[in-house]
Scaffold this active site. Sequence first.
Site, mmCIF file in Angstrom:
data_model
loop_
_atom_site.group_PDB
_atom_site.id
_atom_site.type_symbol
_atom_site.label_atom_id
_atom_site.label_comp_id
_atom_site.label_asym_id
_atom_site.label_seq_id
_atom_site.Cartn_x
_atom_site.Cartn_y
_atom_site.Cartn_z
ATOM 1 N N GLN A 174 -16.486 -10.790 14.808
ATOM 2 C CA GLN A 174 -15.081 -10.900 14.432
ATOM 3 C C GLN A 174 -14.875 -10.300 13.043
ATOM 4 O OE1 GLN A 174 -12.669 -12.031 16.340
ATOM 5 N NE2 GLN A 174 -13.818 -12.963 18.012
ATOM 6 N N CYS A 193 0.822 -1.212 0.000
ATOM 7 C CA CYS A 193 0.000 0.000 0.000
ATOM 8 C C CYS A 193 0.852 1.256 0.000
ATOM 9 C CB CYS A 193 -0.928 -0.002 1.217
ATOM 10 S SG CYS A 193 -2.066 1.410 1.251
ATOM 11 N N CYS A 250 -8.401 -12.304 23.108
ATOM 12 C CA CYS A 250 -7.879 -11.372 22.108
ATOM 13 C C CYS A 250 -6.704 -10.576 22.676
ATOM 14 C CB CYS A 250 -8.978 -10.426 21.624
ATOM 15 S SG CYS A 250 -9.736 -9.455 22.924
ATOM 16 N N ASP A 260 -14.976 -15.813 26.511
ATOM 17 C CA ASP A 260 -14.414 -14.961 25.457
ATOM 18 C C ASP A 260 -14.532 -13.505 25.916
ATOM 19 O OD1 ASP A 260 -13.497 -13.829 23.135
ATOM 20 O OD2 ASP A 260 -15.222 -14.380 21.912
#
Length: 441
Positions: free
Chosen positions: A303, A78, A429, A402
Amino acid sequence: MSKRRKRANKTFENVPVVDAGAKGKSVAKTEDGAVIFLKNAVPGDVVDIQTFKKRKSYFEGEATVFHTLSDRRTEPVCKHFGTCGGCKWQHMSYESQLFFKQKEVVENLTRIGHLELPEVTPIAGSEEQYYYRNKMEFSFSANRWLTLEEIQSEVQIEDKKALGFHIPGMWDKILHLDECHLQPAIGEQIRLSVHAFAEAEQIEYFNPREKTGVLRTLMLRMSSTGEIMVVIQFFKEDEKARISLLEHLKNSFPQIKSLQYIINEKANDTIYDQEVICYDGRDHIFEEMEGLQFKINAKSFYQTNSKQAFELYKITRDFAGLTGEELVYDLYTGTGTIAQFVAKKANHVVGIESVPVAIEDAKANAAHNGIDNTTFFAGDMRDVFTADFIAEHGAPDVVITDPPRDGMHKDVVAQLLALAAPRIVYVSCNSATQARIPCLC
């Protein structure tokens, strides 16, 4: 103040970059043991460094001269990489990214958690390194970020409108994106079309300092089924501008199944306390996984990589070791995605989540999917997940948790320890907060 600044601004020469840390930073270490976190280097580089911050045990700085370039380097795809901040590691090979991510998790669990780990299962990388995100949020700005080359040139910059990302650490500076490699091609087409139409129609972009303008943010959500949601956030009502832009999107992109807008005059652009108005289509799109459908609305958490979410949920279900007889508790269930994904291999699943709207979505999704062996409860985890709750609903055979990035509250950890479930599957996470759990025991 001056002494502190003097200590922070130091120069180090020929320093090897030895590791990759969290949040896209690399780690350099001098011969005398000084640790320096960098944003613009790759492990294996040898660099000169100018520091700008001094912490208790480390510096923060920038590589200014590169004496040796790492063989872990790769060419960024990019043109905006290095300025944008949307991607942190485009200049490092994906294989190396996976290596350092797994290394970070293992070191967090062993150093912070003081755990003795069994053999670690190799990290499961993504098949797609680019064009994988199902949700993107862009900001409009009437006064875009100018590059150093633009500032130093003698060319008069007439067009300063931007539709893109915030420059890292700058709340009022937006980098205009000519390209982005995070979202599928249709998302790129929609973003560029919105910008071109708004410029042609001279619709004002938002100025956060002066609190003026009309267009504020653009949210795109794209599901694996091909459905698209577009949410335009306006700073103030301008009926002509609003309708013309929404009609343009409606007529130009039939793939848009949910076209919505928000009028938000408050200081920040978060939408969770705002009314989202459906202009055309539904107020949601559908995501699909193993034949299950999940409604995704403008405020839903899901997600951001749909294919990797599928892989994650399969691993979670495998770790749960379900035979069809188990009572499962799904803590921090959100909209009940994991709960419903494991339900067909369990006797019953109990989901708990603090956000009432998410629980309503979980119930609606379960009904939509014909799942009748799930029960969902809304409330703060510390208040709901108690000994009385367990006595009423049964002691689980398996707990799946979670939690958010901050991890689980110590009271929840204490209840899990008292519960002593035969099997706990922790989906994390943030391995650092996960690793701190043994310290709470």
